[in-house]
Design a protein around this motif. Structure first.
Motif, PDB file in Angstrom:
ATOM      1  N   HIS A   1      44.663  42.154  38.954  1.00 58.75           N
ATOM      2  CA  HIS A   1      43.231  42.071  39.034  1.00 58.75           C
ATOM      3  C   HIS A   1      42.923  42.240  40.488  1.00 58.75           C
ATOM      4  O   HIS A   1      42.212  43.050  41.267  1.00 58.75           O
ATOM      5  CB  HIS A   1      42.572  40.728  38.727  1.00 58.75           C
TER       6      HIS A   1
ATOM      7  N   GLN B   1      40.839  31.182  34.899  1.00 58.91           N
ATOM      8  CA  GLN B   1      39.413  31.211  35.535  1.00 58.91           C
ATOM      9  C   GLN B   1      38.352  31.034  34.294  1.00 58.91           C
ATOM     10  O   GLN B   1      38.560  31.570  33.089  1.00 58.91           O
ATOM     11  CB  GLN B   1      39.063  32.637  36.004  1.00 58.91           C
TER      12      GLN B   1
ATOM     13  N   ASN C   1      36.334  41.038  33.000  1.00 57.13           N
ATOM     14  CA  ASN C   1      36.829  40.479  34.197  1.00 57.13           C
ATOM     15  C   ASN C   1      37.919  41.393  35.272  1.00 57.13           C
ATOM     16  O   ASN C   1      38.132  41.093  36.352  1.00 57.13           O
ATOM     17  CB  ASN C   1      37.698  39.191  33.625  1.00 57.13           C
ATOM     18  N   ARG C   2      38.382  42.417  34.431  1.00 59.86           N
ATOM     19  CA  ARG C   2      39.340  43.496  35.115  1.00 59.86           C
ATOM     20  C   ARG C   2      38.245  44.441  36.040  1.00 59.86           C
ATOM     21  O   ARG C   2      37.358  45.159  35.595  1.00 59.86           O
ATOM     22  CB  ARG C   2      40.090  44.168  33.917  1.00 59.86           C
TER      23      ARG C   2
ATOM     24  N   PHE D   1      43.579  34.970  35.818  1.00 59.17           N
ATOM     25  CA  PHE D   1      43.438  35.947  37.028  1.00 59.17           C
ATOM     26  C   PHE D   1      44.874  36.159  37.679  1.00 59.17           C
ATOM     27  O   PHE D   1      45.582  35.324  37.809  1.00 59.17           O
ATOM     28  CB  PHE D   1      42.449  34.972  37.906  1.00 59.17           C
ATOM     29  N   THR D   2      45.164  37.553  37.440  1.00 65.53           N
ATOM     30  CA  THR D   2      46.520  37.902  38.044  1.00 65.53           C
ATOM     31  C   THR D   2      46.685  38.936  39.010  1.00 65.53           C
ATOM     32  O   THR D   2      45.564  39.248  39.737  1.00 65.53           O
ATOM     33  CB  THR D   2      47.332  38.616  36.757  1.00 65.53           C
TER      34      THR D   2
ATOM     35  N   PHE E   1      31.508  37.290  40.345  1.00 65.93           N
ATOM     36  CA  PHE E   1      32.656  36.986  39.996  1.00 65.93           C
ATOM     37  C   PHE E   1      32.545  35.864  38.708  1.00 65.93           C
ATOM     38  O   PHE E   1      31.884  34.865  38.800  1.00 65.93           O
ATOM     39  CB  PHE E   1      33.455  36.348  40.783  1.00 65.93           C
ATOM     40  N   ASN E   2      33.124  35.899  37.631  1.00 66.82           N
ATOM     41  CA  ASN E   2      32.954  35.197  36.468  1.00 66.82           C
ATOM     42  C   ASN E   2      31.302  34.741  35.864  1.00 66.82           C
ATOM     43  O   ASN E   2      31.199  33.833  35.060  1.00 66.82           O
ATOM     44  CB  ASN E   2      33.754  33.809  36.585  1.00 66.82           C
TER      45      ASN E   2
END
Length: 185
Positions: A119, A104, A40-41, A115-116, A8-9
């Motif tokens: 995601h 993020q 990121n998606r 970040f939604t 992540f990230n």
């Protein structure tokens, strides 16, 4: 080919990705290293990884760390590959739900993103009640990980090969020590 899938990230500049790169270079196998910077998606990340797998001259072995371990689990089910999972995220949509609506920051660049719920929905769509092809996965954990509970992974991957190290952290301090094992798996 060893396809390293970051968390992540993170990015291809992560410590483990770079350790793997240098390890392969020291064995005159630099051409076997593949570590893309993932979008990121989640759906886009999986599409990118699937495209790399489909275009690879030979089936790659996957090494997935944290969220990358979750992605690798999906790819093992889809392509029947072998994978080493390092402190993998189990059901990450549940883990990351509190982050919905937050900005993020990427670990290795100045970039950021929102970040939604989208995601989370994409992570849910990739999740499995139980991992497919568990015999194709080598789970490696350090029980000192304060980011993810290692017991969740031992339960979820109960039919997979498992190594649990005492102490350590989410970054997996034993990574260099297990590269020969991953290579032979």
């Amino acid at each position: 080919m060893l396809l390293y899938i970051h968390g992540f990230n993170s990015s291809s500049l992560s410590d483990k990705s770079q350790v793997l790169k240098h390890w392969l270079e020291s064995r005159n196998r630099a051409q076997e290293w593949l570590s893309p910077d993932l979008p990121n998606r989640p759906a886009e990340a999986i599409d990118l990884l699937a495209g790399l797998i489909e275009s690879a001259p030979t089936p790659p072995k996957l090494i997935g760390s944290s969220l990358g371990g979750f992605y690798a689990t999906h790819l093992v089910a889809r392509f029947g590959l072998k994978a080493a999972l390092i402190n993998p995220a189990v059901h990450p949509a549940l883990l990351l739900r509190p982050l919905a609506g937050t900005t993020q920051q990427y670990w290795h660049s100045d970039g950021s993103y929102q970040f939604t719920q989208a995601h989370l929905d994409e992570l849910d769509a990739l999740d499995q009640l139980a991992p497919a092809n568990p015999e194709n996965m080598l789970l490696m954990l350090e029980n000192g990980d304060k980011t993810l509970d290692w017991r969740d992974a031992t339960a979820y991957y109960r039919k997979s090969h498992q190594l649990v190290f005492q102490g350590g952290n989410h970054g997996f301090t034993h990574f260099h020590d297990v590269l020969d094992l991953i290579d032979r798996f």
